[in-house]
Structure formats: C-alpha cells, structure tokens
Design an enzyme around this catalytic site. Structure first.
Site, PDB file in Angstrom:
ATOM      1  N   GLY A  80       0.814  -1.211   0.000  1.00 25.07           N
ATOM      2  CA  GLY A  80       0.000   0.000   0.000  1.00 25.07           C
ATOM      3  C   GLY A  80       0.842   1.253   0.000  1.00 25.07           C
ATOM      4  O   GLY A  80       1.965   1.277   0.511  1.00 25.07           O
ATOM      5  N   GLY A 160      -8.432  -9.879  -4.704  1.00 24.87           N
ATOM      6  CA  GLY A 160      -7.162  -9.869  -5.407  1.00 24.87           C
ATOM      7  C   GLY A 160      -6.320 -11.039  -4.946  1.00 24.87           C
ATOM      8  O   GLY A 160      -6.834 -12.065  -4.493  1.00 24.87           O
ATOM      9  N   ASP A 263      -6.470  -6.062  12.133  1.00 24.96           N
ATOM     10  CA  ASP A 263      -5.009  -5.977  12.080  1.00 24.96           C
ATOM     11  C   ASP A 263      -4.579  -4.547  11.783  1.00 24.96           C
ATOM     12  O   ASP A 263      -3.406  -4.208  11.956  1.00 24.96           O
ATOM     13  CB  ASP A 263      -4.460  -6.924  11.010  1.00 24.96           C
ATOM     14  CG  ASP A 263      -2.944  -6.933  10.951  1.00 24.96           C
ATOM     15  OD1 ASP A 263      -2.305  -6.904  12.025  1.00 24.96           O
ATOM     16  OD2 ASP A 263      -2.383  -6.962   9.839  1.00 24.96           O
ATOM     17  N   HIS A 287      -0.923  -4.506  13.289  1.00 26.83           N
ATOM     18  CA  HIS A 287      -0.553  -4.494  11.864  1.00 26.83           C
ATOM     19  C   HIS A 287       0.556  -5.510  11.584  1.00 26.83           C
ATOM     20  O   HIS A 287       1.651  -5.155  11.165  1.00 26.83           O
ATOM     21  CB  HIS A 287      -0.130  -3.091  11.435  1.00 26.83           C
ATOM     22  CG  HIS A 287      -0.266  -2.870   9.955  1.00 26.83           C
ATOM     23  ND1 HIS A 287      -0.518  -1.643   9.408  1.00 26.83           N
ATOM     24  CD2 HIS A 287      -0.181  -3.719   8.886  1.00 26.83           C
ATOM     25  CE1 HIS A 287      -0.588  -1.729   8.099  1.00 26.83           C
ATOM     26  NE2 HIS A 287      -0.388  -2.988   7.753  1.00 26.83           N
ATOM     27  N   GLY A 289       0.249  -8.218   9.436  1.00 22.73           N
ATOM     28  CA  GLY A 289      -0.076  -9.028   8.267  1.00 22.73           C
ATOM     29  C   GLY A 289       1.114  -9.615   7.538  1.00 22.73           C
ATOM     30  O   GLY A 289       1.125 -10.792   7.189  1.00 22.73           O
ATOM     31  N   SER A 290       2.126  -8.814   7.292  1.00 25.29           N
ATOM     32  CA  SER A 290       3.286  -9.299   6.537  1.00 25.29           C
ATOM     33  C   SER A 290       4.443  -9.723   7.442  1.00 25.29           C
ATOM     34  O   SER A 290       5.552  -9.961   6.951  1.00 25.29           O
ATOM     35  CB  SER A 290       3.775  -8.202   5.589  1.00 25.29           C
ATOM     36  OG  SER A 290       4.215  -7.063   6.319  1.00 25.29           O
TER      37      SER A 290
END
Length: 371
Positions: A80, A160, A263, A287, A289-290
C-alpha cells in the site's frame, strides 16, 4: 564520481538489504527502531537521490521540496502507498516503487488466524484463564462459545491475490459458500460475485482485503454495518482507513454486529487507551499481516532493487502507477452505484480522463494493493 545518497528511514530492514544498498550508495540512516521525528526526516533528506521509507513516513509535497531536485526515486517497504502523495510525486518527477506479491501468503495466514481468534474468542479465553473466570465457570455449556466456519457464508471484499489466498486457506473449514465483491468479476474462482450490499446482508463473516483509495475510504460505515447480520463477524486486514472507525465502535457496542478482528486501524500505532482496546468483542493486533521473516526479507530486498533501478535510470521491478487510473477504471464498473450508496462521496474521474494520463505501470486489481 560521487556515489548517490539514499535516506533509509529505519535501521532494522535487514542487514542483507542494507549491504546491497550500501554497496552502491552512501546511506543516511535513522538509528532507532521507531519512526523518525518529522523534523529529522525533513533535515536528512536534503540533497538525497533516493529514499527508503515505511508506511509510517508521510511522503508529501513538503518532504519532496525539502529533498530537492536530486531526488529520483522512493522505495516504500509496503504494498500500500496511501502514505504517499501521488500527485506531488508526479509533479516532482519522482518514481515510486512498492512490494506487491511477496507478502500474499503471510497476510493471508494472518487474516485467517485473526478470523479464528475473533470467532472462537481466543483472546477472551486467555483473559478468563488468567483472571479466574474459567475456574468459576468450571465447564459451563455456554462458556466462551463462538461462531464456527462450517456451513457458514464467507464474504470477501477485494478478491485480489490476498483475498483469493485467504479463500483458499478457508476451504478446509467447509463453509457452505463464498461470496465476493469488488471492482470486477474474476475468472476461475469458486465464489459467487455479488454487489456489496448483498455480501453484507448474507455473510456470516465479512473479510476486507481491498486497497485504501478514494473508492474505498470509510466504505465500511454505519450504513454497511446496519446491513450485516447481528451474528456477523467483521475482519479487516487491509487498511484502517477503509473503516469509519467510530461507526464500527458504535456497531460493536450496540451489538449491531457480533465482533470484529482488526489488524489495521486508525491511527497507527493505536493509543493504548483507545475505545477499541476496551471492547471485548473486538480483537486488535498491531498491523502484523506481513510479519514473517521470509516476507519482510523479500520486501526489503525488493525495496532496495526498486531504489537502485531508479538511481540507474532503468525500469523499477515494481513501479507504482497513478491511483486515479484504478479509480477511473472502477468508476466504469456496474457495481459502482452500490459502492457509492454505502460509501458517500466519490472522486469524479472518468475513463477518458484516465486514458489521457501519462503512461505508468498499473499493477492490476486494487485489491492486490492492500498492504
């Protein structure tokens, strides 16, 4: 010949990435494992040729002006880029690289974990174990009962790469069906394409994996939550800005929906005394997620490669196109009236105006750009 100068906004992007960048550039590195003060950032970017930034760094006209005319490229260690003023970048002639694709598996895994933690009330269970609630209840038939996935309807907004990866991981839990909504219908997916209102009304689990842009900003608001089932669980692993957070808090407090797993939120980091932290039916995590070693290593490497390519005047491995291209294409989709109804104001961009924009790299469905 002097070497290019690159500002790196964190020292903890990984030694391999720093060495790769340092082999060809002189580095100015903020020394702490936390966001640099704005004043430091504006001072240290003066005269640099490139910037390696995080989502916590606000890349705007002020920063670009402070950097000056030598600045050629900015690499953001994220998919993002809502922290970047794309119009200011365009005006300054600075390229922007991001890191799509490398965090799909990590984010999908985390989204499923968050859904399960929320639906099966894992955080509440740990609290009850520690505060003596379990001992008092012994084995109450209704103690900490949650919602199961088997036989349920799962709705995904933004199918996606990450949305599809989430769906694939949920199949073994045997939901009755999957619904999805977004810019366009997908080929070869085992899910039903519906408008957003239908997805909200029919889903037991609503999972958001879309990008944050003018089309999706605060799309999940009171109107959206009021359409959902009172037993529905809302999960957001995209960006906090897609949710009207006060409306979500109100929906959780009034039991308009059953629970939420987040998240991402607004702001980040979230203050420890924020209202969301006080709600038992809201699972919030920072946060993550990755946040696997593998994904973050690949993200750092891709960011460095983007920066080096920009400095060398060659195509970036992953160059961000103009967000308005995605918005313009979305505005031609037949689902737009439903999204407009739920989300309020929309940017008025036509397909013809998008086609008149300078050539840029378009990275596919906006739902792919959700981290």
């Amino acid at each position: 010949m002097s070497r290019p100068k690159v500002y790196v906004s964190r020292p903890d992007i990984g030694q391999a990435a720093l060495e790769m960048l340092g082999n060809k550039c002189d580095l100015i590195i903020w020394p702490n494992e936390s966001p640099a003060p704005r004043s430091f950032l504006l001072e240290k970017v003066k005269g640099v040729d490139g910037i390696c930034c995080m989502i916590t760094d606000n890349i705007d006209a002020e920063l670009l002006e402070a950097a000056g005319p030598n600045l050629k490229v900015i690499g953001t260690m994220s998919v993002g880029y809502d922290h970047v003023d794309i119009e200011a970048m365009k005006s300054a002639g600075v390229k922007l690289g991001n890191t799509p694709g490398v965090l799909t598996d990590a984010t999908a895994e985390l989204t499923v974990a968050l859904l399960l933690a929320t639906s099966r009330r894992l955080f509440e269970g740990r609290e009850e174990l520690l505060n003596g609630g379990w001992a008092k209840s012994a084995w109450g038939p209704g103690f900490l009962c949650g919602q199961g996935l088997a036989g349920s309807t799962v709705g995904i907004y933004g199918l996606g790469r990450i949305g599809q990866a989430v769906m694939e991981r949920l199949v073994p839990f045997r939901p009755a069906k999957f619904l999805y909504s977004g810019r366009s219908k997908k080929d070869n997916v085992s899910a039903e394409f519906v408008d957003l209102a239908t997805l909200l009304r029919e889903s037991d689990f609503v999972i958001v994996t879309c990008a944050l842009n003018a089309e999706t900003k605060e799309m999940f608001n009171a109107n959206a939550f009021n359409l959902m089932k009172p037993t529905a669980i809302f999960v957001n692993s995209s960006r906090g800005g897609v949710v009207q957070q006060d409306d979500l808090i109100a929906a959780l407090k009034s039991n308009t929906i059953l629970a939420a797993g987040l998240d991402v939120m607004t702001p980040e980091p979230l203050p420890t005394d924020h209202e969301l932290t006080k709600l038992k039916n809201c699972v919030i995590i920072p946060h993550m997620g990755s946040a696997t070693v593998q994904s973050r290593t690949l993200m750092a490497t891709m960011t460095v490669r983007n920066i080096l390519a920009g400095l060398e005047g060659t195509p970036l491995p992953s160059q961000v196109g103009l967000m308005v291209v995605a918005i313009a294409i979305a505005s031609t989709n037949k689902e737009e009236p439903q999204r407009r109804l739920l989300s309020g104001k929309r940017e008025n961009v036509t397909k013809s105006s998008a086609e008149s924009l300078p050539e840029s790299t378009y990275l596919g469905d906006t739902a792919d750009l959700d981290r």
